[in-house]
Design an enzyme around this catalytic site. Structure first.
Site, PDB file in Angstrom:
ATOM      1  N   ASP A   1       0.818  -1.215   0.000  1.00 32.77           N
ATOM      2  CA  ASP A   1       0.000   0.000   0.000  1.00 32.77           C
ATOM      3  C   ASP A   1       0.849   1.261   0.000  1.00 32.77           C
ATOM      4  OD1 ASP A   1       0.754  -0.628   2.631  1.00 32.77           O
ATOM      5  OD2 ASP A   1      -1.046   0.268   3.501  1.00 32.77           O
TER       6      ASP A   1
ATOM      7  N   ALA B   1      -3.504  -7.889  17.158  1.00 29.55           N
ATOM      8  CA  ALA B   1      -3.629  -9.127  16.394  1.00 29.55           C
ATOM      9  C   ALA B   1      -3.360  -8.935  14.913  1.00 29.55           C
ATOM     10  CB  ALA B   1      -5.025  -9.727  16.593  1.00 29.55           C
TER      11      ALA B   1
ATOM     12  N   GLU C   1      -2.557   8.892  11.975  1.00 23.66           N
ATOM     13  CA  GLU C   1      -1.708   7.774  12.379  1.00 23.66           C
ATOM     14  C   GLU C   1      -0.230   8.100  12.156  1.00 23.66           C
ATOM     15  OE1 GLU C   1      -1.658   3.341  13.266  1.00 23.66           O
ATOM     16  OE2 GLU C   1      -3.270   4.808  13.296  1.00 23.66           O
TER      17      GLU C   1
ATOM     18  N   ASP D   1      -5.450  -0.152   5.630  1.00 23.18           N
ATOM     19  CA  ASP D   1      -6.348  -0.462   6.736  1.00 23.18           C
ATOM     20  C   ASP D   1      -7.519   0.501   6.827  1.00 23.18           C
ATOM     21  OD1 ASP D   1      -4.588  -2.500   7.315  1.00 23.18           O
ATOM     22  OD2 ASP D   1      -3.526  -1.378   8.854  1.00 23.18           O
TER      23      ASP D   1
ATOM     24  N   SER E   1      -6.089  -4.649  12.601  1.00 22.40           N
ATOM     25  CA  SER E   1      -6.371  -3.232  12.414  1.00 22.40           C
ATOM     26  C   SER E   1      -7.371  -2.667  13.412  1.00 22.40           C
ATOM     27  CB  SER E   1      -6.850  -2.975  10.975  1.00 22.40           C
ATOM     28  OG  SER E   1      -6.686  -1.623  10.632  1.00 22.40           O
TER      29      SER E   1
ATOM     30  N   SER F   1      -6.710  -0.451  15.715  1.00 24.48           N
ATOM     31  CA  SER F   1      -6.496   0.991  15.864  1.00 24.48           C
ATOM     32  C   SER F   1      -7.177   1.763  14.747  1.00 24.48           C
ATOM     33  CB  SER F   1      -5.000   1.311  15.896  1.00 24.48           C
ATOM     34  OG  SER F   1      -4.360   0.942  14.692  1.00 24.48           O
TER      35      SER F   1
END
Length: 410
Positions: free
Chosen positions: A51, A140, A181, A193, A143, A145
């Site tokens: 990405d 995990a 982010e 994400d 995604s 967050s």
């Protein structure tokens, strides 16, 4: 046995998360919220670390979601609380939105604060009370967050009177969340994400061209083919901002610059050998992964469109090998999950997400789900590791406002 993971036709789990957020909001603030917005976690079927190289990705949304029950304020104050797995509320200190700045907020509160900081730059700084609840596993690689950030972004936009966003606006919101982010939290993530959480639809994978923003919803009905996607959460946590994620990104950006390219997306499979020959040794594995991974995404999409879902397994296997050996982002826990799943009948398996922990996925026959789950769990026990968490993933709906079925005001 893996936990059940309901798809969007059965909205009971989604409604339950929204109701939990509303109840927690009422307990905290003594009134109903103005509304509830939620966003899902995601699984990336294939297309890892492509990405931020302007490449191709192929995620789908999980039924696991983060819900934000929210009400507007008129004093530019943001309050945020989150409902933990133990049923206890954890509240961040109230924040004055005009005073927010990068590195000023620590811990989980930095994620909603970062979104508020970015939206303040768009003139949205009225203030809000937000209470979060959800069931996306944290740490995990699914995604969590970004699910939180997308839910908060939609809540703040909704409270500001913005209409339900169209596709172009969802792309813009994804970029805002990435900005939060990258520049507020300090994690150098790409756009996969956020876009997945915002734009995925039920029963489809999202074929996204990150450079152009164009996306196609590709049908993905594993159950109709007698197959399932088994998610294996290794329960080993990772952090993009503290791991080698940033190093890999800088390496690919350096390689593109040395080749005179905007991004590694511009290297086709036929030009890979010549490109590698022009680069220093330490950058070649990174470039090889990105270029071959882009091609694997295209190949998987072609198979899915031809209704040959069962044939994508070898491409998943090749993706994991590339991430393990070239990108070097796998872990012993991930490698064991992938190896044991394959040895016990999986058609293909790979780690998913940013790496350095997190989850693996396996394409399995429905009849083999319990066998593979038991084999992986035993292998972890034999290794002396904590038991993994497993569930069958069903492609689900993206982010949006929840209907007023849980007591929120409209």
């Amino acid at each position: 046995m893996p936990e059940s993971s309901p798809g969007d036709p059965n909205a009971a789990a989604r409604s339950r998360i929204s109701a939990e957020a509303v109840a927690a909001f009422r307990a905290t603030h003594g009134r109903a919220p103005d509304g509830v917005w939620s966003a899902p976690g995601r699984v990336n079927l294939i297309g890892e670390h492509t990405d931020y190289n302007d490449g191709f990705v192929l995620p789908f949304a999980l039924p696991h979601r983060i819900a934000a029950a929210a009400a507007a304020r008129d004093d530019q104050i943001l309050t945020v609380s989150t409902l933990g797995d133990d049923g206890r509320l954890q509240a961040a200190d109230p924040m004055r939105i005009p005073d927010l700045s990068p590195d000023a907020v620590e811990g989980w509160a930095a994620y909603p604060a970062g979104v508020a900081w970015v939206l303040a730059g768009q003139g949205i700084d009225r203030g809000a009370d937000i209470v979060l609840a959800g069931n996306v596993p944290s740490g995990a690689g699914l995604s969590s967050s970004h699910a939180l950030e997308c839910a908060v972004a939609l809540a703040l936009l909704g409270l500001a009177g913005r209409a339900e966003p169209d596709v172009a606006q969802l792309n813009e919101i994804a970029r805002w969340v990435q900005h939060a982010e990258n520049d507020f939290v300090g994690a150098p993530t790409g756009l996969l994400d956020q876009t997945a959480s915002l734009r995925c639809t039920a029963s489809h994978v999202l074929f996204l061209d990150v450079r152009s923003g164009h996306a196609d919803q590709v049908p993905f009905d594993a159950a109709a083919a007698g197959l399932q996607i088994l998610v294996i959460d290794t329960r080993t946590k990772h952090s993009h901002s503290e791991s080698g994620y940033g190093e890999r990104r800088k390496g690919t950006e350096r390689a593109a610059a040395l080749l005179g390219l905007k991004a590694l997306r511009d290297i086709g499979s036929d030009a890979l050998a010549a490109s590698l020959a022009a680069l220093p040794d330490e950058l070649r594995p990174l470039v090889r992964h990105v270029v071959t991974e882009n091609q694997r995404v295209l190949d998987v999409v072609e198979l899915l469109r031809a209704d040959r879902l069962a044939e994508i397994g070898p491409l998943l296997d090749a993706s994991h090998t590339s991430m393990r050996d070239d990108y070097r982002i796998s872990t012993p826990e991930l490698d064991l999950a992938v190896e044991v799943a394959r040895d016990n009948g999986a058609l293909g398996a790979r780690m998913t997400g940013g790496g350095f922990g997190g989850s693996a996925i396996a394409l399995v026959r429905e009849s083999d789900v319990d066998t593979i789950d038991a084999a992986v769990t035993k292998a972890y026990e034999d290794a002396g590791w904590r038991a993994p968490r497993t569930f069958v993933a069903v492609p689900s709906a993206g982010a949006g406002r929840e209907p007023d079925t849980a007591g929120a005001s409209q």
